[in-house]
Design a protein around this motif. Structure first.
Motif, short mmCIF file in Angstrom:
data_model
loop_
_atom_site.label_atom_id
_atom_site.label_comp_id
_atom_site.label_asym_id
_atom_site.label_seq_id
_atom_site.Cartn_x
_atom_site.Cartn_y
_atom_site.Cartn_z
N ALA A 146 -8.81 4.53 -15.58
CA ALA A 146 -7.72 4.85 -16.73
C ALA A 146 -7.93 6.24 -17.45
CB ALA A 146 -8.05 3.70 -17.82
N SER A 147 -8.39 7.00 -16.75
CA SER A 147 -8.59 8.57 -17.09
C SER A 147 -7.23 9.24 -17.24
CB SER A 147 -9.66 9.24 -16.49
OG SER A 147 -9.15 9.26 -15.15
N LYS A 148 -6.24 8.72 -16.57
CA LYS A 148 -4.96 9.19 -16.26
C LYS A 148 -4.01 8.08 -16.17
CE LYS A 148 -1.75 12.11 -13.34
NZ LYS A 148 -1.54 12.77 -12.22
N LEU A 149 -3.35 7.88 -17.19
CA LEU A 149 -2.22 6.76 -17.52
C LEU A 149 -0.85 7.30 -17.21
CD1 LEU A 149 -3.74 5.40 -20.55
CD2 LEU A 149 -4.17 4.56 -18.40
N PRO A 150 -0.02 6.37 -16.58
CA PRO A 150 -0.24 4.89 -16.26
C PRO A 150 -1.09 4.97 -14.99
CG PRO A 150 1.97 5.23 -15.76
CD PRO A 150 1.51 6.45 -16.57
N ALA A 151 -1.95 4.11 -14.89
CA ALA A 151 -2.94 4.15 -13.80
C ALA A 151 -2.45 2.83 -12.71
CB ALA A 151 -4.30 3.77 -14.01
N TYR A 152 -2.36 2.91 -11.57
CA TYR A 152 -1.75 1.90 -10.66
C TYR A 152 -3.22 1.41 -9.62
CZ TYR A 152 2.36 3.29 -12.18
OH TYR A 152 3.71 3.60 -13.00
N GLY A 153 -3.01 0.07 -9.29
CA GLY A 153 -4.12 -0.52 -8.34
C GLY A 153 -3.44 -1.58 -7.49
N GLY A 154 -3.90 -2.07 -6.41
CA GLY A 154 -3.23 -3.02 -5.69
C GLY A 154 -4.38 -3.93 -4.94
N ALA A 155 -3.99 -5.14 -4.57
CA ALA A 155 -5.10 -5.89 -3.87
C ALA A 155 -4.34 -6.99 -3.06
CB ALA A 155 -6.15 -6.64 -4.94
N ASN A 211 1.39 8.91 -6.89
CA ASN A 211 1.88 10.23 -6.80
C ASN A 211 3.20 10.49 -7.49
OD1 ASN A 211 0.12 11.10 -4.80
ND2 ASN A 211 1.44 10.05 -3.14
N GLY A 212 3.39 9.64 -8.58
CA GLY A 212 4.37 9.89 -9.60
C GLY A 212 5.77 9.52 -9.09
N LYS A 213 5.89 8.70 -8.02
CA LYS A 213 7.25 8.52 -7.43
C LYS A 213 7.76 6.91 -7.95
CE LYS A 213 9.85 7.65 -3.34
NZ LYS A 213 9.92 7.91 -1.91
N ALA A 214 8.82 6.81 -8.45
CA ALA A 214 9.19 5.45 -9.33
C ALA A 214 9.77 4.75 -8.08
CB ALA A 214 10.16 5.82 -10.16
N HIS A 215 9.65 3.48 -8.40
CA HIS A 215 10.33 2.19 -7.46
C HIS A 215 11.22 1.29 -8.69
CE1 HIS A 215 8.78 2.78 -3.37
NE2 HIS A 215 8.01 3.36 -3.86
N GLU A 262 0.80 -1.25 -0.07
CA GLU A 262 0.14 -0.07 0.05
C GLU A 262 0.81 1.13 -0.13
OE1 GLU A 262 -2.56 -0.76 3.21
OE2 GLU A 262 -4.06 -1.59 2.17
N ALA A 263 2.14 1.14 0.58
CA ALA A 263 2.99 2.38 0.64
C ALA A 263 3.59 2.68 -0.77
CB ALA A 263 4.13 2.16 1.57
N ILE A 264 3.91 1.32 -1.41
CA ILE A 264 4.47 1.56 -2.77
C ILE A 264 3.41 2.09 -3.78
CG2 ILE A 264 5.36 0.37 -4.74
CD1 ILE A 264 6.93 -1.45 -2.89
N LEU A 265 2.05 1.65 -3.53
CA LEU A 265 1.05 2.05 -4.43
C LEU A 265 0.77 3.78 -4.40
CD1 LEU A 265 -1.21 1.37 -6.20
CD2 LEU A 265 -2.70 0.80 -4.27
#
Length: 632
Positions: A556-565, A520-524, A512-515
């Motif tokens: 997907a209105s703003k790409l890239p889009a991210y999600g987690g589960a 917020n645009g921060k790369a990992h 969740e922290a990485i997500l």
């Protein structure tokens, strides 16, 4: 005449009836077809109605006949596929459900409306007018009385109206349809990576106090349920098969009476010359027709090469005469009985003697044989097995009531019933309620086992049906009450469980922290994303159901889009959508076709949901053993 009848009678019904009816009449079955041994055995019980073995057998044969009539290659493997058989049975069950609901709702069709529909059916017309002669002939060929046929048609028309009425409720505007289709056919370029829970296990510390505390707070989870040891005896149709006997005469008679069932994919092509004598002909009329037929036969025998020419000149079957008597390819059971029996004993090129049917006298020339038939010897073992099973079913029906009465009336022991019916008494290991329900495939039996009468008073259970044509009665030999497992027995398992739970929690927190950083645009850069794949709702490209269910929900209105589960015991799944394509093609015809398919799918869902609701509130029991032929 014969050609006209044949052309109208080669559809869904294997013995010639109503190929063009749009309602699924053929799959629903008619009581008058239910002849032959075992016809009344229930393949399914639908409330107070039943789908008989003969109805199911007819429906399967109808499917084969339709495929042959449509020129399809009959694939026996497809017909034997459980999905095919279940689909046919579901159609029969749905028909029963709809029929019952229609009756309950008081739907009605007038005699006038029914008469207008039947008289307008092309199957019964000649020269664009209703023909009573054709109508009577088709019904007579199929062993149907007008009242039986009309009753079945009335029911099927009402079922069709109900189904069409439900389907008509489904409507989707063009704009919404296009938006939906764009969503349905959308493509997404995606990638995923996993934050593994196992990687956090070395960081986890679980103390002895933690394990003891969990045990003390969750003792109910570590209780061993009450258990029993049982003895039981079983009366089953399957176990009776070994004591049944079948004679060669019975097998041969069954083969002869069910010739169409064993025809394989054989078809024959023949030409004929028909000298008719009309309906309700007098002996004088028949004599005159025979004399003419014998004269034509003599000409044919004198010069077989002129058969087609003589057919054009003399045959009174308008449908085939102009084609030199050619009737085309047909399967066994399609023609009237006398004609059928003659043509399926002939060799190619052979010309028959006179064959009399209700239409007149036939001179038949066999011109072609395609496919292969099944001889009596080919299917003898299968017939023997089927007849043995039918006899076992009949014997089981005779014994079932007496067996039930005996285990109830002499409830202190299973021995009397076992001796009376030649059964074995068997014993079980220790069983919980759940174990017993799985072992016997019957919750009802285990409810009785743990009842006071059986458990405390040591009585036999009632004879419980645990499967199709299978009754079981049991009694308790030993009993163990529920008890808690000791701490020593379970502490190792608790420790492993607590470690994994903490590791999963740490994986989720990191995920969740990485997500949040990614959004917020921060790369990992340390993340090991899989190579991007293009997915659709139908093409998962190897991704898990969890990933697919979330990837198409991501905004997907703003790409890239991210999600987690949270990914079960694995850890935490991170997902990325890189691009989206959701345009329809440029082909207007294809788009319109897709829109119509969407409308049809929606209509089908409405009907399916309605039938499903009927099924949920109706007790439906399926005799699965009867869905497959008994193997020797």
């Amino acid at each position: 005449m014969l050609e006209a009848i044949r052309e109208h009678t080669k559809g869904w019904l294997a013995k010639a009836i109503l190929a063009a009816i749009t309602i699924p009449f053929a799959l629903f079955g008619i009581d008058s077809y239910l002849t032959g041994a075992g016809s009344g055995v229930a393949v399914a019980e639908v409330g107070k109605q039943t789908v008989t073995a003969q109805e199911y057998s007819n429906a399967m044969q109808n499917l084969r006949s339709q495929m042959q009539a449509e020129g399809q290659q009959v694939d026996q493997a497809m017909l034997d596929d459980p999905a095919t058989k279940q689909a046919v049975l579901d159609r029969l069950i749905n028909s029963k459900l709809l029929s019952a609901e229609i009756s309950k709702a008081g739907f009605y069709m007038s005699d006038e409306a029914l008469s207008q529909y039947i008289s307008g059916m092309p199957e019964f017309q000649r020269d664009e007018k209703f023909s009573q002669e054709i109508y009577d002939s088709i019904l007579r060929q199929n062993g149907l009385t007008p009242s039986r046929f009309e009753q079945g048609m009335r029911n099927d028309l009402l079922v069709g109206q109900a189904r069409d009425g439900i389907a008509a409720l489904a409507f989707i505007p063009t704009t919404l349809a296009q938006q939906t289709l764009k969503t349905v056919y959308q493509q997404r370029d995606v990638s995923v990576t996993e934050i593994n829970a196992a990687d956090f296990l070395p960081q986890v510390k679980v103390t002895a106090e933690d394990v003891q505390k969990y045990y003390d707070e969750h003792k109910d989870r570590f209780r061993v349920p009450e258990q029993v040891k049982l003895e039981f005896t079983m009366l089953s149709a399957n176990t009776l098969i070994a004591s049944m006997k079948v004679t060669d005469d019975e097998m041969r008679r069954f083969f002869d009476e069910n010739a169409a069932k064993f025809q394989g994919d054989e078809q024959r092509r023949a030409s004929h010359i028909l000298i008719g004598f009309g309906v309700s002909a007098s002996e004088a009329d028949k004599k005159k027709a025979r004399e003419q037929a014998e004269d034509v036969l003599a000409q044919v025998k004198a010069n077989p090469a002129k058969f087609e020419e003589l057919a054009v000149k003399f045959s009174q079957d308008p449908g085939s005469a102009e084609k030199g008597g050619d009737l085309g390819l047909f399967s066994r059971g399609t023609m009237v009985k006398a004609f059928d029996e003659a043509v399926f004993t002939m060799k190619p090129g052979a010309i028959s003697d006179l064959v009399e049917s209700e239409f007149g006298f036939h001179i038949i020339k066999l011109t072609e044989i395609s496919g292969q038939s099944q001889s009596y010897d080919d299917v003898k073992l299968n017939i023997r097995a089927e007849l043995l099973y039918q006899k076992a079913l009949a014997k089981f029906a005779e014994q079932a009531e007496n067996f039930s009465n005996m285990v109830y009336e002499q409830s202190s022991s299973l021995q009397p019933a076992a001796e009376a019916f030649g059964l074995q008494i068997q014993s079980s290991d220790w069983l919980t309620r759940n174990d017993g329900s799985k072992f016997f495939k019957s919750e009802k039996l285990m409810q009785q086992v743990f009842s006071d009468d059986v458990l405390k008073d040591k009585r036999n259970t009632e004879a419980i049906e645990i499967g199709p044509n299978t009754l079981v009665s049991a009694r308790v030999l030993e009993y163990k009450p529920a008890a808690a497992r000791s701490f020593e027995e379970v502490k190792a398992g608790i420790e492993e469980f607590l470690k994994l739970e903490q590791a999963k929690k740490l994986a989720k927190e990191k995920g969740e922290a990485i997500l949040a950083d990614l959004k917020n645009g921060k790369a990992h850069d340390e993340l090991e994303w899989i190579p991007p794949v293009t997915i659709t709702r139908k093409e998962a490209q190897g991704l898990s159901d969890l990933a697919m269910s979330h990837l198409f929900k991501l905004d997907a209105s703003k790409l890239p889009a991210y999600g987690g589960a949270v990914d079960g015991n694995k850890g935490y799944l991170l997902m990325q959508v890189q691009s989206v394509t959701s345009e329809l093609g440029d082909d207007a015809t294809e788009n319109k076709t897709a829109e119509l398919e969407l409308q049809a799918a929606l209509s089908a869902e409405y009907v399916a949901a309605y039938v499903s609701s009927l099924r949920k509130k109706t007790d439906v029991k399926i005799n699965t053993k009867l869905l497959d032929p008994v193997q020797p």
